[in-house]
Design an enzyme around this catalytic site. Structure first.
Site, PDB file in Angstrom:
ATOM      1  N   ARG A  16       0.886  -1.150  -0.016  1.00 32.90           N
ATOM      2  CA  ARG A  16      -0.118  -0.051   0.000  1.00 32.90           C
ATOM      3  C   ARG A  16       0.986   1.329  -0.158  1.00 32.90           C
ATOM      4  O   ARG A  16       2.041   1.142   0.080  1.00 32.90           O
ATOM      5  CB  ARG A  16      -0.793  -0.114   1.197  1.00 32.90           C
ATOM      6  CG  ARG A  16      -0.193   0.280   2.569  1.00 32.90           C
ATOM      7  CD  ARG A  16      -1.057   0.257   3.855  1.00 32.90           C
ATOM      8  NE  ARG A  16      -0.378   0.692   4.929  1.00 32.90           N
ATOM      9  CZ  ARG A  16      -0.828   0.735   6.178  1.00 32.90           C
ATOM     10  NH1 ARG A  16      -1.549  -0.193   6.437  1.00 32.90           N
ATOM     11  NH2 ARG A  16      -0.103   1.386   7.192  1.00 32.90           N
ATOM     12  N   ASP A  37       6.035  -7.451   1.821  1.00 35.28           N
ATOM     13  CA  ASP A  37       5.077  -6.722   2.845  1.00 35.28           C
ATOM     14  C   ASP A  37       4.865  -7.863   4.085  1.00 35.28           C
ATOM     15  O   ASP A  37       4.757  -9.077   3.610  1.00 35.28           O
ATOM     16  CB  ASP A  37       4.011  -6.103   2.274  1.00 35.28           C
ATOM     17  CG  ASP A  37       3.836  -4.697   3.072  1.00 35.28           C
ATOM     18  OD1 ASP A  37       3.358  -5.008   4.406  1.00 35.28           O
ATOM     19  OD2 ASP A  37       3.613  -3.912   2.758  1.00 35.28           O
ATOM     20  N   ASP A  63       9.066  -9.930   5.929  1.00 31.08           N
ATOM     21  CA  ASP A  63       9.303  -8.978   7.183  1.00 31.08           C
ATOM     22  C   ASP A  63      10.637  -8.577   6.983  1.00 31.08           C
ATOM     23  O   ASP A  63      11.675  -9.261   7.190  1.00 31.08           O
ATOM     24  CB  ASP A  63       9.024  -9.822   8.441  1.00 31.08           C
ATOM     25  CG  ASP A  63       9.330  -8.999   9.810  1.00 31.08           C
ATOM     26  OD1 ASP A  63       9.958  -8.140   9.646  1.00 31.08           O
ATOM     27  OD2 ASP A  63       8.755  -9.697  10.497  1.00 31.08           O
ATOM     28  N   VAL A  64      10.942  -7.279   6.926  1.00 29.42           N
ATOM     29  CA  VAL A  64      12.057  -6.827   6.788  1.00 29.42           C
ATOM     30  C   VAL A  64      13.153  -6.876   7.810  1.00 29.42           C
ATOM     31  O   VAL A  64      14.484  -6.634   7.671  1.00 29.42           O
ATOM     32  CB  VAL A  64      12.363  -5.092   6.478  1.00 29.42           C
ATOM     33  CG1 VAL A  64      11.628  -4.781   4.890  1.00 29.42           C
ATOM     34  CG2 VAL A  64      11.501  -4.391   7.415  1.00 29.42           C
ATOM     35  N   ASN A  90      11.713   0.574   1.288  1.00 29.63           N
ATOM     36  CA  ASN A  90      10.691   1.645   1.614  1.00 29.63           C
ATOM     37  C   ASN A  90       9.770   1.386   2.758  1.00 29.63           C
ATOM     38  O   ASN A  90       9.119   2.409   3.425  1.00 29.63           O
ATOM     39  CB  ASN A  90       9.572   1.652   0.270  1.00 29.63           C
ATOM     40  CG  ASN A  90       8.161   2.187   0.653  1.00 29.63           C
ATOM     41  OD1 ASN A  90       8.057   3.325   0.713  1.00 29.63           O
ATOM     42  ND2 ASN A  90       7.218   1.149   1.120  1.00 29.63           N
ATOM     43  N   TYR A 155      12.072   7.445  15.498  1.00 29.14           N
ATOM     44  CA  TYR A 155      11.719   7.523  14.095  1.00 29.14           C
ATOM     45  C   TYR A 155      12.581   8.567  13.569  1.00 29.14           C
ATOM     46  O   TYR A 155      13.419   8.134  12.633  1.00 29.14           O
ATOM     47  CB  TYR A 155      10.205   8.250  13.851  1.00 29.14           C
ATOM     48  CG  TYR A 155       9.972   8.090  12.375  1.00 29.14           C
ATOM     49  CD1 TYR A 155       9.475   6.940  11.747  1.00 29.14           C
ATOM     50  CD2 TYR A 155       9.866   9.323  11.640  1.00 29.14           C
ATOM     51  CE1 TYR A 155       9.016   6.992  10.509  1.00 29.14           C
ATOM     52  CE2 TYR A 155       9.614   9.438  10.343  1.00 29.14           C
ATOM     53  CZ  TYR A 155       9.293   8.339   9.688  1.00 29.14           C
ATOM     54  OH  TYR A 155       8.982   8.242   8.419  1.00 29.14           O
ATOM     55  N   LYS A 159      15.570   7.304  10.814  1.00 27.74           N
ATOM     56  CA  LYS A 159      15.523   8.018   9.457  1.00 27.74           C
ATOM     57  C   LYS A 159      16.892   8.522   9.462  1.00 27.74           C
ATOM     58  O   LYS A 159      17.344   8.869   8.217  1.00 27.74           O
ATOM     59  CB  LYS A 159      14.529   8.725   9.481  1.00 27.74           C
ATOM     60  CG  LYS A 159      13.056   8.115   9.257  1.00 27.74           C
ATOM     61  CD  LYS A 159      13.024   7.054   8.024  1.00 27.74           C
ATOM     62  CE  LYS A 159      11.645   6.281   8.033  1.00 27.74           C
ATOM     63  NZ  LYS A 159      11.601   5.449   6.729  1.00 27.74           N
ATOM     64  N   THR A 190      -0.630   9.346   3.182  1.00 27.55           N
ATOM     65  CA  THR A 190      -0.786   8.014   3.410  1.00 27.55           C
ATOM     66  C   THR A 190      -1.484   7.212   4.599  1.00 27.55           C
ATOM     67  O   THR A 190      -1.486   8.305   5.648  1.00 27.55           O
ATOM     68  CB  THR A 190       0.695   6.981   2.983  1.00 27.55           C
ATOM     69  OG1 THR A 190       1.210   7.252   4.075  1.00 27.55           O
ATOM     70  CG2 THR A 190       1.227   7.536   1.753  1.00 27.55           C
TER      71      THR A 190
HETATM   72  N1  LIG Z   1       3.617   9.211   4.934  1.00 26.96           N
HETATM   73  C1  LIG Z   1       4.473  10.124   5.095  1.00 26.96           C
HETATM   74  O1  LIG Z   1       4.117  11.175   5.776  1.00 26.96           O
HETATM   75  C2  LIG Z   1       5.982   9.741   5.354  1.00 26.96           C
HETATM   76  C3  LIG Z   1       6.803  10.665   5.411  1.00 26.96           C
HETATM   77  C4  LIG Z   1       8.414  10.777   5.450  1.00 26.96           C
HETATM   78  C5  LIG Z   1       8.653   9.333   5.200  1.00 26.96           C
HETATM   79  N2  LIG Z   1       8.048   8.446   4.977  1.00 26.96           N
HETATM   80  C6  LIG Z   1       8.396   6.626   4.973  1.00 26.96           C
HETATM   81  O2  LIG Z   1       8.017   6.372   3.595  1.00 26.96           O
HETATM   82  C7  LIG Z   1       8.008   5.003   3.783  1.00 26.96           C
HETATM   83  C8  LIG Z   1       6.634   4.483   3.235  1.00 26.96           C
HETATM   84  O3  LIG Z   1       5.421   4.935   4.003  1.00 26.96           O
HETATM   85  P1  LIG Z   1       4.118   5.057   3.496  1.00 26.96           P
HETATM   86  O4  LIG Z   1       3.710   6.677   3.857  1.00 26.96           O
HETATM   87  O5  LIG Z   1       3.592   4.358   2.094  1.00 26.96           O
HETATM   88  O6  LIG Z   1       3.247   4.533   4.803  1.00 26.96           O
HETATM   89  P2  LIG Z   1       2.121   3.172   4.870  1.00 26.96           P
HETATM   90  O7  LIG Z   1       2.194   3.049   6.190  1.00 26.96           O
HETATM   91  O8  LIG Z   1       1.103   2.997   3.900  1.00 26.96           O
HETATM   92  O9  LIG Z   1       3.399   2.054   4.243  1.00 26.96           O
HETATM   93  C9  LIG Z   1       4.363   1.290   4.737  1.00 26.96           C
HETATM   94  C10 LIG Z   1       4.487  -0.073   4.342  1.00 26.96           C
HETATM   95  O10 LIG Z   1       5.439  -0.795   5.135  1.00 26.96           O
HETATM   96  C11 LIG Z   1       4.883  -2.071   5.632  1.00 26.96           C
HETATM   97  N3  LIG Z   1       5.851  -2.588   6.478  1.00 26.96           N
HETATM   98  C12 LIG Z   1       5.579  -2.381   7.921  1.00 26.96           C
HETATM   99  N4  LIG Z   1       6.399  -2.916   8.799  1.00 26.96           N
HETATM  100  C13 LIG Z   1       7.068  -3.842   7.821  1.00 26.96           C
HETATM  101  C14 LIG Z   1       7.896  -5.004   8.059  1.00 26.96           C
HETATM  102  N5  LIG Z   1       8.332  -5.404   9.163  1.00 26.96           N
HETATM  103  N6  LIG Z   1       8.261  -5.592   6.789  1.00 26.96           N
HETATM  104  C15 LIG Z   1       7.720  -5.275   5.547  1.00 26.96           C
HETATM  105  N7  LIG Z   1       6.898  -4.318   5.458  1.00 26.96           N
HETATM  106  C16 LIG Z   1       6.598  -3.635   6.564  1.00 26.96           C
HETATM  107  C17 LIG Z   1       3.372  -1.781   6.004  1.00 26.96           C
HETATM  108  O11 LIG Z   1       2.726  -2.956   5.975  1.00 26.96           O
HETATM  109  C18 LIG Z   1       3.202  -0.945   4.739  1.00 26.96           C
HETATM  110  O12 LIG Z   1       2.628  -1.553   3.727  1.00 26.96           O
HETATM  111  C19 LIG Z   1       8.160   4.652   5.014  1.00 26.96           C
HETATM  112  O13 LIG Z   1       9.353   4.351   5.217  1.00 26.96           O
HETATM  113  C20 LIG Z   1       8.079   5.839   5.814  1.00 26.96           C
HETATM  114  O14 LIG Z   1       8.643   6.149   7.110  1.00 26.96           O
HETATM  115  C21 LIG Z   1       6.521   8.513   5.097  1.00 26.96           C
END
Ligand SMILES: NC(=O)c1ccc[n+]([C@@H]2O[C@H](COP(=O)([O-])OP(=O)(O)OC[C@H]3O[C@@H](n4cnc5c(N)ncnc54)[C@H](O)[C@@H]3O)[C@@H](O)[C@H]2O)c1
Length: 248
Positions: A16, A37, A63-64, A90, A155, A159, A190
């Site tokens: 997602r 995922d 699972d990463v 990601n 976090y 990061k 998201t």
């Molecule tokens: N949304 C924001 O505002 C934002 C801002 C900066 C950075 N990010 C980064 O962007 C990336 C994507 O996030 P997003 O916004 O799509 O959020 P999201 O929560 O929709 O997607 C994150 C995905 O990572 C998966 N995930 C979580 N733990 C996992 C694991 N142990 N193994 C495999 N998959 C796992 C989740 O199931 C999910 O599908 C992340 O690294 C997040 O930290 C997001």
């Protein structure tokens, strides 16, 4: 249309959000993609395949935090599509707790997913990229990896670590034509940020020079550039996708 023709990509957290948007865009540019995922990623793969009209995307459980899962995901890239050229690290989890409020258990969970997961992904993807004579790794950090705030301590720490893990890997693997860059999204609409109350999100957005939240597609377009040969002389660099937030 063909910016990733003949390339194979592995995207973690692809069920997602940004990961799914990247899989969609990569497939539309001719790539073959494995999405991994902890959530079921079959529906995302099916939706993209029916849109592009070929089996461009395969889903695996990943699972990463688990080395065995990464090994299996890289094997799936070889088995399904013949190799691996692009890794998008990601997957990630967000939290809002401050330094003293963070339990040791929560700290370990965030570090294992956001930081160890990125290292493990590179560790298992690099040998497969070496077999192809090079590759591109894109590590998704955050603006939280560039600046601090009064919460989200774990976090921020993870990061920030992703930013320098990226540069260290870029230096080590540049001679093997493996490029490694980090992407730093700002406020992206998201499910991850559903935990932030609506009013607070509106207050944040008022500080964004472009005056809107980003979309998963805004980030995916930058990731596509880094994955493609258009970025052939780009490595060890950080790309901010935040509507100008960190410029303020
Ligand atoms: N949304 C924001 O505002 C934002 C801002 C900066 C950075 N990010 C980064 O962007 C990336 C994507 O996030 P997003 O916004 O799509 O959020 P999201 O929560 O929709 O997607 C994150 C995905 O990572 C998966 N995930 C979580 N733990 C996992 C694991 N142990 N193994 C495999 N998959 C796992 C989740 O199931 C999910 O599908 C992340 O690294 C997040 O930290 C997001």
């Amino acid at each position: 249309m063909d910016r990733l023709k003949d390339k194979v990509a592995l995207i973690s957290g692809g069920a997602r959000g940004q990961g799914a948007a990247e899989a969609r865009l990569f497939a539309s540019e001719g790539a073959r993609v494995v999405i991994g995922d902890v959530l079921d990623a079959d529906a995302a793969a099916k939706e993209i395949n029916s849109k592009v009209g070929v089996r461009a995307v395969a889903a695996v459980h990943l699972d990463v935090t688990r080395a065995a899962d990464w090994r299996a995901a890289v094997d799936a890239c070889r088995r399904e599509f013949g190799g691996l050229d692009i890794l998008v690290n990601n997957a990630g989890v967000f939290n809002t707790t401050g330094l003293e409020e963070t339990s040791e258990e929560l700290w370990d969970t965030i570090v294992n997913i956001n930081q160890k997961g990125v290292w493990l992904g590179m560790k298992f993807a690099i040998p497969a990229m070496r077999e192809r004579g090079g590759g591109s790794i894109i590590n998704i950090s955050s603006v939280a990896g560039l600046t601090g705030s009064a919460g989200s301590t774990a976090y921020h720490g993870t990061k920030g670590a992703v930013r320098l893990l990226t540069k260290a890997a870029a230096v080590q693997y540049g001679p093997e034509k493996i490029r490694v860059n980090s992407v730093h999204p700002g406020i992206i609409a998201t499910q991850m940020i559903d935990i932030i109350p609506k009013e607070q999100r509106q207050r944040f957005t008022a500080f964004v020079p472009l005056r809107r939240e980003g979309t998963a597609e805004d980030v995916a377009k930058v990731v596509l550039f880094l994955a493609s040969d258009d970025a052939s002389y780009v490595t060890g660099a950080e790309f901010v996708v935040d509507g100008g937030l960190t410029a303020t």
